[in-house]
Write a protein that holds these residues in place. Structure first.
Motif, short mmCIF file in Angstrom:
data_model
loop_
_atom_site.label_atom_id
_atom_site.label_comp_id
_atom_site.label_asym_id
_atom_site.label_seq_id
_atom_site.Cartn_x
_atom_site.Cartn_y
_atom_site.Cartn_z
N THR A 20 0.84 -1.19 0.00
CA THR A 20 0.00 0.00 0.00
C THR A 20 0.88 1.25 0.00
OG1 THR A 20 -1.94 1.01 1.03
CG2 THR A 20 -0.23 0.17 2.51
N VAL A 21 0.27 2.42 0.12
CA VAL A 21 0.98 3.69 0.11
C VAL A 21 1.17 4.19 1.54
CG1 VAL A 21 0.92 6.09 -0.69
CG2 VAL A 21 0.00 4.27 -2.15
N PHE A 22 2.39 4.58 1.87
CA PHE A 22 2.74 5.11 3.18
C PHE A 22 3.28 6.52 3.04
CE2 PHE A 22 3.06 0.57 3.70
CZ PHE A 22 2.69 0.32 5.00
N GLN A 23 3.10 7.31 4.07
CA GLN A 23 3.79 8.60 4.20
C GLN A 23 5.18 8.28 4.73
OE1 GLN A 23 2.27 11.61 3.36
NE2 GLN A 23 0.65 10.25 2.64
N TYR A 24 6.21 9.01 4.30
CA TYR A 24 7.54 8.70 4.82
C TYR A 24 8.35 9.94 5.13
CZ TYR A 24 10.18 9.83 0.57
OH TYR A 24 10.76 10.48 -0.48
N GLU A 25 9.32 9.75 6.00
CA GLU A 25 10.36 10.74 6.31
C GLU A 25 11.68 10.00 6.25
OE1 GLU A 25 9.75 13.01 9.93
OE2 GLU A 25 7.63 12.43 9.84
#
Length: 142
Positions: free
Chosen positions: A113-118
């Protein structure tokens, strides 16, 4: 008077160069990352956790995730990833027998799936927030 003009001009030149330089957001690079996966309910109650290893290959945009074998959180998988500004999408191509064997298994224990990342230097943090549940990966490159 000339000294004030010289310092004023120098200050203006420095200010222009400082304001023009824009840092590009850092993105994950080739390497092996190790850390912790956590499935968190209501912001504080960890209801699934495990140690993970993630290998990224930016040349062909592939990944391999080694999940925690004692807790099965998350499951081991592999496939492709796509980077967009601030998001990373994982596309699993591996067969995961646990999903066939148990209907109650959380399908988000698989990177698909799609994740937010830093990404900060060697730290790589990505997460997915769905209603009251958060899926967090807190990894370090080594």
């Amino acid at each position: 008077m000339k000294l004030k003009i010289l310092f004023g001009t120098l200050f203006a030149v420095i200010l222009v160069f400082a304001s023009c330089k824009k840092d590009e957001p850092l993105t994950p690079t080739n390497g092996i990352y190790r850390g912790v996966f956590s499935r968190i309910y209501n912001g504080s109650d960890t209801i699934g956790a495990g140690v993970v290893h993630l290998a990224l290959n930016e040349v062909d945009s592939t990944f391999i995730l080694g999940g925690d074998t004692s807790s099965n959180a998350p499951y081991s998988c592999s496939g492709f990833f796509k980077l967009q500004p601030g998001t990373i999408e994982f596309i699993n191509t591996a067969f995961v027998a646990e999903l066939i064997a148990d209907d109650a298994v959380d399908s988000l224990y698989i990177l698909d799936t799609v994740f937010q990342y830093e990404f900060l230097d060697t730290g790589f943090y990505f997460h997915l927030d769905l209603d009251t549940v958060s899926y967090d990966y807190n990894l370090t490159r080594f």
